[in-house]
Design an enzyme around this catalytic site. Structure first.
Site, short mmCIF file in Angstrom:
data_model
loop_
_atom_site.label_atom_id
_atom_site.label_comp_id
_atom_site.label_asym_id
_atom_site.label_seq_id
_atom_site.Cartn_x
_atom_site.Cartn_y
_atom_site.Cartn_z
CB THR A 98 -0.93 -0.01 1.24
OG1 THR A 98 -1.69 -1.22 1.19
CG2 THR A 98 -1.85 1.18 1.24
CB CYS B 30 36.55 4.15 12.47
SG CYS B 30 38.03 4.50 11.51
#
Ligand SMILES: *Cc1c(COP(=O)(O)O)cnc(C)c1O
Length: 395
Positions: free
Chosen positions: A237, A324
């Site tokens: 939907t 990192c």
């Protein structure tokens, strides 16, 4: 003071986009697939949004499919073009080494299914040339997918010329325009684009909604199976509120592109000039073929992450290409693709400014980055080695 300079990650929604969504979060709640009047009101909104998004791209409404964001649009575009090619015996795809992971990881998946992928090298300025594309195309090539503008270094590709090469050779051309839409003028017909992805949240619209332009005649493959929504090409939907918010945001952005660029480009260039005063620094990406709000630098002897935390303390939200934080010590694949070595790529800073920024804020960012770089370098044994000549400077 808080300066949000991370618009490349996401943007704040505009009031206009929020206002466009509100009726569809409340009174107009119907399912557009319902035949009754409540559903039909929602369906009218969907038709309206599709027409408006198409118009902003120079496409036809029937060529627009709404998706759950930029990544989904990239996945669907690439998989569709690959499978379409495979049906004609073509199983080769050309892309670049500095695409978004939504593209690179989809290509990896296709490689496991037997497709072969050529990733073009990117020049140091972050630009791929039409000649490189022409040389890489073979009789087996089904698709060329090259991003419109890079999300980290902001470089804008010669899309029209690359599109022309693909047209001439009869190869489908897809572009991930998630960073470009709403920021630079796009016309899919004039620029020879066959497929294009965009996402609402990169131009002050909502998150979790995107669009895929797919030129008539190229069949889409479903990524999400389900009902007959989106002409059977994307089950589920429709998120009408988000779609309306995105259509409004795109329309607003496209109507204001000239003023946006005229205001932002000089501020971007002032920021670049200010940061270039920092010794042993280098600008990443092309100086002129560049997104209006993108600034990206590498500073030698610095960890990107430490820089971000210290800048945040000063009220500046920025980002770094080094990954990192995501648990990996690998530096940005984009910076490696343009030839930055590991040590340099780790010290990157991306500032993506929005057009609400002021000249004073630019001055404040320059001053703050200078202070942070100096502070971190003074603390670093690595930097001491560079300064004493024990190690050689790379930049
Ligand atoms: C943000 C981004 C995407 C992913 O879009 P989402 O809506 O977050 O899925 C894809 N490509 C580029 C270039 C992007 O900047």
């Amino acid at each position: 003071m808080r300066i949000y300079a991370d618009n490349g990650a996401t943007t704040q929604m505009s009031q206009s986009a929020i206002n466009a969504m509100i009726p569809y979060l409340g009174e107009i709640y119907g399912n557009p697939s319902s035949l009754h009047s409540v559903g039909q009101r929602a369906n009218e909104a969907l038709t309206d949004a599709r027409e408006r998004v198409a118009k902003c791209l120079g496409a036809k409404p029937s060529e627009i499919t709404f998706t759950g964001g930029g990544s989904e649009a990239d996945n669907q575009a690439i998989i569709s073009a690959a499978y379409f090619g495979a049906r004609k015996g073509k199983k080769h795809i050309i892309s670049t080494a500095f695409e978004h992971h939504a593209v690179l990881h989809t290509l990896k998946k296709l490689e496991k299914e037997g497709f072969s992928v050529t990733l073009l090298d990117v020049h140091e300025n972050g630009i791929v040339t039409p000649e490189q594309v022409a040389e890489a195309i073979t009789d087996d090539t089904a698709l060329v997918t090259i991003m419109y503008a890079n999300n980290e270094i902001g470089s804008i590709q010669p899309i029209k010329e690359i599109g022309a090469v693909c047209r001439e050779k009869g190869v489908i051309f897809h572009t991930d325009a998630v960073q470009a839409a709403g920021h630079v003028h796009i016309d899919v017909v004039d620029q020879n684009i066959d497929m294009l992805s965009l996402a609402g949240h990169k131009f002050h619209g909502p998150k979790g909604v995107g669009a895929l332009y797919c030129k008539r005649g190229i069949p889409l493959t479903n990524i999400i199976e389900g009902g007959a929504q989106e002409r059977g090409k994307r089950g589920g939907t429709e998120n009408i509120a988000a779609i309306m918010g995105m259509a409004q945001a795109l329309e607003d952005a496209c109507a204001a592109i000239d003023e946006y660029q005229a205001r932002l480009i000089p501020l971007r260039d002032k920021l670049i000039a200010g940061l270039e005063e920092i010794p042993h620094s280098i600008l990443n990406g092309d100086r002129t073929h560049r997104l209006p709000g993108n600034v990206n630098f590498c500073f030698e002897g610095i960890e990107g992450e430490s820089m971000l935390l210290l800048l945040d303390d000063k009220g500046i939200c920025a980002s770094s290409g080094s990954a990192c934080t995501s648990g990996s010590l690998d530096p940005s694949h984009v910076l490696l693709a343009i030839g930055r070595v590991h040590d340099i790529a780790h010290g990157s800073l991306r500032l993506t400014i929005g057009d609400d920024i002021t000249e004073e804020e630019i001055d404040y960012i320059i001053k703050s980055v200078k202070e942070v770089v100096e502070y971190l370098r003074n603390m670093s044994p690595f930097w001491r080695d560079l300064e004493s000549g024990k190690r050689k400077h790379i930049i």
